[in-house]
Design an enzyme around this catalytic site. Structure first.
Site, PDB file in Angstrom:
ATOM      1  N   GLU A  19       0.358   8.808   9.725  1.00 10.36           N
ATOM      2  CA  GLU A  19       1.244   8.996   8.608  1.00 10.36           C
ATOM      3  C   GLU A  19       2.800   8.760   9.134  1.00 10.36           C
ATOM      4  O   GLU A  19       3.283   8.907  10.164  1.00 10.36           O
ATOM      5  CB  GLU A  19       1.170  10.302   8.625  1.00 10.36           C
ATOM      6  CG  GLU A  19       1.242  11.105   7.287  1.00 10.36           C
ATOM      7  CD  GLU A  19      -0.071  10.722   6.425  1.00 10.36           C
ATOM      8  OE1 GLU A  19       0.374   9.676   5.548  1.00 10.36           O
ATOM      9  OE2 GLU A  19      -0.977  11.578   6.304  1.00 10.36           O
ATOM     10  N   HIS A  20       3.298   8.461   8.029  1.00  9.36           N
ATOM     11  CA  HIS A  20       4.981   7.886   8.055  1.00  9.36           C
ATOM     12  C   HIS A  20       5.022   6.621   8.979  1.00  9.36           C
ATOM     13  O   HIS A  20       6.084   6.530   9.665  1.00  9.36           O
ATOM     14  CB  HIS A  20       5.676   9.215   8.549  1.00  9.36           C
ATOM     15  CG  HIS A  20       5.994  10.156   7.602  1.00  9.36           C
ATOM     16  ND1 HIS A  20       6.853   9.740   6.382  1.00  9.36           N
ATOM     17  CD2 HIS A  20       5.365  11.236   7.338  1.00  9.36           C
ATOM     18  CE1 HIS A  20       6.938  10.949   5.799  1.00  9.36           C
ATOM     19  NE2 HIS A  20       5.849  11.792   6.138  1.00  9.36           N
ATOM     20  N   THR A  21       3.835   6.027   8.914  1.00  6.98           N
ATOM     21  CA  THR A  21       3.928   4.535   9.589  1.00  6.98           C
ATOM     22  C   THR A  21       4.153   3.339   8.840  1.00  6.98           C
ATOM     23  O   THR A  21       4.458   2.408   9.077  1.00  6.98           O
ATOM     24  CB  THR A  21       2.561   4.565  10.537  1.00  6.98           C
ATOM     25  OG1 THR A  21       1.649   4.689   9.560  1.00  6.98           O
ATOM     26  CG2 THR A  21       2.545   5.492  11.666  1.00  6.98           C
ATOM     27  N   GLY A 110       1.198  15.749  -6.981  1.00  5.61           N
ATOM     28  CA  GLY A 110       2.056  16.568  -6.280  1.00  5.61           C
ATOM     29  C   GLY A 110       1.445  17.244  -5.176  1.00  5.61           C
ATOM     30  O   GLY A 110       1.762  18.004  -4.134  1.00  5.61           O
ATOM     31  N   ALA A 111       0.060  16.749  -4.699  1.00  3.92           N
ATOM     32  CA  ALA A 111      -0.889  17.468  -4.027  1.00  3.92           C
ATOM     33  C   ALA A 111      -1.086  16.640  -2.730  1.00  3.92           C
ATOM     34  O   ALA A 111      -1.768  17.149  -1.924  1.00  3.92           O
ATOM     35  CB  ALA A 111      -1.955  18.123  -4.620  1.00  3.92           C
ATOM     36  N   SER A 114      -1.710  11.253  -3.697  1.00  4.21           N
ATOM     37  CA  SER A 114      -1.354  10.073  -4.303  1.00  4.21           C
ATOM     38  C   SER A 114      -1.705   9.745  -5.511  1.00  4.21           C
ATOM     39  O   SER A 114      -1.897   8.722  -6.157  1.00  4.21           O
ATOM     40  CB  SER A 114      -2.040   8.645  -3.495  1.00  4.21           C
ATOM     41  OG  SER A 114      -1.035   7.846  -3.715  1.00  4.21           O
ATOM     42  N   SER A 115      -1.493  10.763  -6.453  1.00  4.78           N
ATOM     43  CA  SER A 115      -1.562  10.403  -8.006  1.00  4.78           C
ATOM     44  C   SER A 115      -0.341   9.580  -8.466  1.00  4.78           C
ATOM     45  O   SER A 115      -0.707   8.861  -9.380  1.00  4.78           O
ATOM     46  CB  SER A 115      -1.200  12.020  -8.757  1.00  4.78           C
ATOM     47  OG  SER A 115      -0.026  12.386  -8.445  1.00  4.78           O
ATOM     48  N   SER A 116       0.697   9.402  -8.001  1.00  2.00           N
ATOM     49  CA  SER A 116       1.554   8.408  -8.525  1.00  2.00           C
ATOM     50  C   SER A 116       1.200   7.046  -8.141  1.00  2.00           C
ATOM     51  O   SER A 116       1.078   6.020  -9.167  1.00  2.00           O
ATOM     52  CB  SER A 116       2.908   8.472  -7.578  1.00  2.00           C
ATOM     53  OG  SER A 116       3.253   9.902  -7.486  1.00  2.00           O
ATOM     54  N   ASP A 165      -0.193   4.100  -0.079  1.00  2.00           N
ATOM     55  CA  ASP A 165      -1.082   4.261  -1.132  1.00  2.00           C
ATOM     56  C   ASP A 165      -1.306   3.402  -2.181  1.00  2.00           C
ATOM     57  O   ASP A 165      -2.584   3.491  -2.612  1.00  2.00           O
ATOM     58  CB  ASP A 165       0.101   5.429  -2.093  1.00  2.00           C
ATOM     59  CG  ASP A 165       0.668   6.468  -1.364  1.00  2.00           C
ATOM     60  OD1 ASP A 165       0.092   6.676  -0.015  1.00  2.00           O
ATOM     61  OD2 ASP A 165       1.532   7.028  -1.483  1.00  2.00           O
TER      62      ASP A 165
HETATM   63  C1  GLA Z   1       3.714   9.015   1.026  1.00  2.00           C
HETATM   64  C2  GLA Z   1       4.261   7.422   0.696  1.00  2.00           C
HETATM   65  C3  GLA Z   1       3.301   6.540   1.640  1.00  2.00           C
HETATM   66  C4  GLA Z   1       3.393   7.043   3.148  1.00  2.00           C
HETATM   67  C5  GLA Z   1       3.237   8.576   3.148  1.00  2.00           C
HETATM   68  C6  GLA Z   1       3.394   8.835   4.632  1.00  2.00           C
HETATM   69  O1  GLA Z   1       2.280   9.089   0.789  1.00  2.00           O
HETATM   70  O2  GLA Z   1       4.075   7.414  -0.741  1.00  2.00           O
HETATM   71  O3  GLA Z   1       4.082   5.480   1.102  1.00  2.00           O
HETATM   72  O4  GLA Z   1       4.960   6.627   3.592  1.00  2.00           O
HETATM   73  O5  GLA Z   1       3.804   9.275   2.564  1.00  2.00           O
HETATM   74  O6  GLA Z   1       2.588   8.369   5.453  1.00  2.00           O
END
Ligand code: GLA
Length: 354
Positions: A19-21, A110-111, A114-116, A165
């Protein structure tokens, strides 16, 4: 042959770990889920002498939009995604036609699922299928579409998210997680053999929007850390150099380095069917996101506690954090708490055959 009618489905995703990588050119291990966004479309012939137009209907919201296909004016909310995808596809030179689109979703917004990205990807496939007759569905390099969707999110929606995502939605497979290396964009399928184990997500109830959460701030902190270290991404950072960074940058960078390592440890654990080890890695990832990356909230912590109290072998926030869902891993015979949603890998985005 361009089609006059289409239906395109794109899944949401769960990120097992990493995550956040993505925006730090690191590693992640997401999988596409069965739920996602469906876009049905038909061509909309331009009136004589008129410009091509798009009409869009968001069924779940009961809202409409209408705009010119090329160069639409900006908008907010779900409309920003539709206009952004149409505009970016035109700008990239894809031959599109006017379209009437109907959007429906079974992945909650928003949960943290990755709905976006599911919305962007489904819109892309539907518009391309109407315009070019399937060039996007399997033929071209889907990485190009992932980048395009990410531009929509960055420039039209205002969230500086990475490619995690979109790649998960575009490359998902029914029985595998995807090890993604964001430096090379190499994607390897890692079989997700769960046996009797179950993965669930539990919604913290706290909605998040990346454009307004701490997400963009964390991204800026990582960029600042790179500037101070004289490197172009945290993938190149060494632990001893990171130790000299000022706080909170040292903590942010340390999370990224250690999280990359956990991704490969999780891949190794999955390959040897050691799901208990995966659980321990989920817990370690969450502790790091909470203490070093500071992307958790009291609502998320309470949700992690509920999963652990029910006997989860591991639990961690998924996605950007600052709200959203928590992932839990349960051994055979251990019951997840009420309200949990069972998640399993599903196929990547595709155009449905009629
Ligand atoms: C969200 C972002 C992704 C990713 C994650 C964190 O889902 O859309 O690109 O950065 O946060 O891992």
């Amino acid at each position: 042959m361009p089609h006059e009618r289409t239906a395109a489905f794109a899944p949401g995703r769960v990120n097992l770990i990493g995550e956040h990588t993505d925006y730090n050119q690191g590693l992640a291990l997401p999988f596409a889920i069965a739920e996602g966004v469906l876009v049905r479309g038909e061509t909309l012939p331009a009136r004589a002498g008129g410009e091509a137009r798009v009409e869009a209907y968001a069924g779940d919201l009961g809202e409409r939009d209408e705009f010119r296909l090329a160069d639409p004016p900006p908008a907010r909310g779900w409309r920003a995604f539709v206009r952004g995808v149409a505009a970016e596809l035109c700008r990239a030179g894809y031959p599109l036609t006017g379209a009437r689109l109907a959007i429906s979703a079974d992945v909650p917004a928003g949960a943290g699922l990755s709905s976006s990205a599911a919305l962007e990807v489904a819109l892309c496939l539907a518009l391309l299928d109407l315009g070019t007759g399937g060039r996007a569905d399997g033929e071209g390099d889907r990485r190009e579409l992932a980048r395009l969707c990410s531009r929509v999110e960055n420039e039209w929606v205002g969230a500086r998210t990475g490619l995690l995502d979109q790649l998960a939605s575009l490359y998902g497979a029914a029985d595998a997680a995807l090890r993604i290396d964001f430096r090379t964009l190499e994607i390897d399928r890692v079989p997700l053999r769960l046996g009797g184990w179950r993965l669930v997500v539990l919604d913290s109830g706290q909605r998040h929007a990346h454009a307004s959460s701490g997400y963009n701030q964390r991204r800026a902190e990582c960029a600042r850390a790179c500037e101070l270290l004289g490197i172009s991404s945290l993938r190149e950072a060494h632990a001893d150099a990171i130790a000299r960074l000022p706080e909170p940058l040292e903590r942010r960078a340390r999370h990224v380095l250690e999280e990359n390592r956990r991704v490969d440890e999780a891949v190794a654990a999955l390959r040897s069917d050691d799901l208990a080890a995966v659980g321990a890695l989920l817990n370690a990832s969450h502790a790091s996101l909470r203490d070093l990356y500071e992307a958790s909230t009291p609502e998320v912590e309470a949700t992690v506690e509920r999963l652990l109290a029910a006997g989860a072998a591991g639990a961690r926030l998924v996605g950007g954090g600052f709200g959203g869902s928590v992932l839990g891993l349960f051994a055979p015979g251990v019951a997840p708490p009420a309200g949990s949603r069972h998640v399993r890998p599903g196929p990547g985005a595709h155009v449905l055959e009629d």
